[in-house]
Design a protein around this motif. Structure first.
Motif, PDB file in Angstrom:
ATOM      1  N   GLU A  76      -2.454  -5.306  -3.439  1.00 61.80           N
ATOM      2  CA  GLU A  76      -1.538  -4.931  -2.368  1.00 61.80           C
ATOM      3  C   GLU A  76      -0.856  -6.182  -1.808  1.00 61.80           C
ATOM      4  O   GLU A  76      -1.523  -7.156  -1.435  1.00 61.80           O
ATOM      5  N   LYS A  96       0.443   9.397   0.773  1.00 60.72           N
ATOM      6  CA  LYS A  96      -0.749   8.659   1.187  1.00 60.72           C
ATOM      7  C   LYS A  96      -1.796   9.628   1.726  1.00 60.72           C
ATOM      8  O   LYS A  96      -1.797   9.943   2.912  1.00 60.72           O
ATOM      9  N   ASP A 100      -3.079  -0.570   5.575  1.00 58.12           N
ATOM     10  CA  ASP A 100      -3.815  -1.622   4.854  1.00 58.12           C
ATOM     11  C   ASP A 100      -3.250  -3.041   4.982  1.00 58.12           C
ATOM     12  O   ASP A 100      -3.344  -3.849   4.047  1.00 58.12           O
ATOM     13  N   CYS A 160       0.863  -1.187   0.000  1.00 57.55           N
ATOM     14  CA  CYS A 160       0.000   0.000   0.000  1.00 57.55           C
ATOM     15  C   CYS A 160       0.890   1.223   0.000  1.00 57.55           C
ATOM     16  O   CYS A 160       0.813   2.056  -0.888  1.00 57.55           O
ATOM     17  N   HIS A 202      -8.511  -2.856  -2.133  1.00 55.20           N
ATOM     18  CA  HIS A 202      -9.372  -1.815  -1.560  1.00 55.20           C
ATOM     19  C   HIS A 202     -10.842  -2.151  -1.772  1.00 55.20           C
ATOM     20  O   HIS A 202     -11.698  -1.727  -1.011  1.00 55.20           O
ATOM     21  N   GLN A 245      -5.669  -6.123   4.299  1.00 53.90           N
ATOM     22  CA  GLN A 245      -6.083  -6.494   2.939  1.00 53.90           C
ATOM     23  C   GLN A 245      -4.884  -6.865   2.059  1.00 53.90           C
ATOM     24  O   GLN A 245      -5.052  -7.104   0.856  1.00 53.90           O
TER      25      GLN A 245
HETATM   26 MN    MN Z   1      -4.001   0.815   0.410  1.00 54.67          MN
END
Ligand code: MN
Ligand code: PEP
Length: 342
Positions: free
Chosen positions: A303, A136, A314, A107, A277, A317
């Motif tokens: 990711e 970010k 993140d 990420c 995402h 995920q």
């Molecule tokens: Mn991300």
């Protein structure tokens, strides 16, 4: 665009409609039906305010008959666009061709070691490009905001080591020049999809743009955002479906795979899918990645983190490199059934 007037139509109302329309440089074509009179507008109707016209006396409704996007549409270009990413200092990869493009990486860029480790692992498993955020723009101002220019340096170093082109987010119009010095693809994040100043700025760049769909944008709004980039002169736009906000709470977003089929029908631009995402949970990433390939996606954005439990962003995920390798085998199998490669 057509203007519908219900009978009885007063002649002065019809005259007024025709006068207003012709005053805008358009021609009219009137057809008299039994129940309605239809005034067809001939010419470039893009600057016409439909709501304003619908307020003219006697007008029932004003209906659009062609899509508002033009350069992004299949009408403008029937064959699909194939966009080459990278090539200077990296191995070029095509997005939109028969071979699926897999863009994978963390990420956010957290440091050199984790980035280089991830980049080598995803390349060895068949990824064509490296992703990673140096900037970010997070929902919370207190969350990790990325390593900024240092992160861009590290991405460029990872490209040098692996040959993978780099896809990274550009957060604002002022940062386009900086990010473009290091990146091979400029990513416009979901939260920025309707940042028109940013769209116009990336539209002036000679790098391809990966345009994420906003979590609250309709497909039409997404394609209109692409239109901004195309109209600014940059024809290399890759659309990315990354999930939309719905009433569902079991997933982070609802991955809208029907949007892949719709966007592919309406537009010649390549479409990639981000199931990371789109779902928010690692266990749903592989099934939705495979579903995306089956739905006709031209690639995936995934990711991957070497130690997801330690990720600054993140981790929940992110696939670990081993799971990414397994997924790539399955992606190749599904692609093969469809006559594509991965
Ligand atoms: Mn991300
Ligand atoms: C990302 O891909 O790094 C990202 C922030 O995604 P999104 O803009 O879709 O939330």
């Amino acid at each position: 665009m057509i203007i519908v007037m219900s009978r009885p139509v007063l002649p002065e109302n019809l005259d007024r409609v025709v006068t207003v329309v012709t005053a805008r440089g358009l021609e009219t074509h009137v057809s008299e039906g039994k129940e309605v009179v239809i005034v067809g507008l001939v010419g470039d109707v893009r600057q016409v305010d439909r709501q304003a016209l619908s307020r003219l006396p006697g007008v029932d409704r004003v209906v659009r008959v062609i899509q508002p996007f033009k350069l992004a549409s299949r009408t403008c270009q029937p064959q699909g666009s194939v966009i080459t990413v990278g090539g200077s200092g990296s191995t070029p990869v095509e997005v939109g061709g028969n071979k699926l493009a897999v863009i994978a990486g963390p990420c956010s860029v957290e440091g050199s070691e984790m980035l280089f480790e991830t980049a080598a692992a995803v390349r060895d498993s068949g990824a064509g490009a490296l992703r990673g955020g140096a900037f970010k723009p997070r929902t919370s101002p207190y969350s990790f905001q990325g390593l900024a220019e240092e992160g861009l340096h590290l991405l460029a170093a990872a490209r040098e080591r692996t040959g993978l082109p780099v896809v990274t987010e550009v957060p604002s119009p002022e940062k386009v020049e900086l990010v473009a010095r290091y990146a091979d693809v400029l990513q416009v994040g979901a939260r920025n999809m309707q940042n028109y100043a940013l769209l116009q700025e990336v539209g002036k760049s000679d790098l391809p743009v990966l345009l994420k769909r906003s979590m609250s944008a309709s497909i039409e709004e997404w394609l209109m955002a692409a239109e901004y980039i195309l109209a600014s002169g940059n024809h290399r736009v890759i659309l990315c479906e990354r999930g939309i906000r719905t009433f569902e709470t079991m997933t982070r977003n609802t991955l809208d795979l029907s949007a892949v089929a719709v966007a592919k029908k309406l537009s010649h631009l390549p479409v990639v899918v981000d199931p990371s995402h789109g779902t928010g949970y690692v266990e749903y990433v592989a099934p939705m990645a495979l579903a995306a390939v089956a739905a006709g996606a031209d690639g995936l954005l995934l990711e991957v983190h070497p130690r997801p439990a330690e990720a600054l962003c993140d981790g929940g995920q992110s696939l670990c490199p081993g799971d990414f390798a397994l997924l790539m085998d399955q992606v190749r199998a599904v692609a093969g059934v469809l006559g594509r490669e991965a």
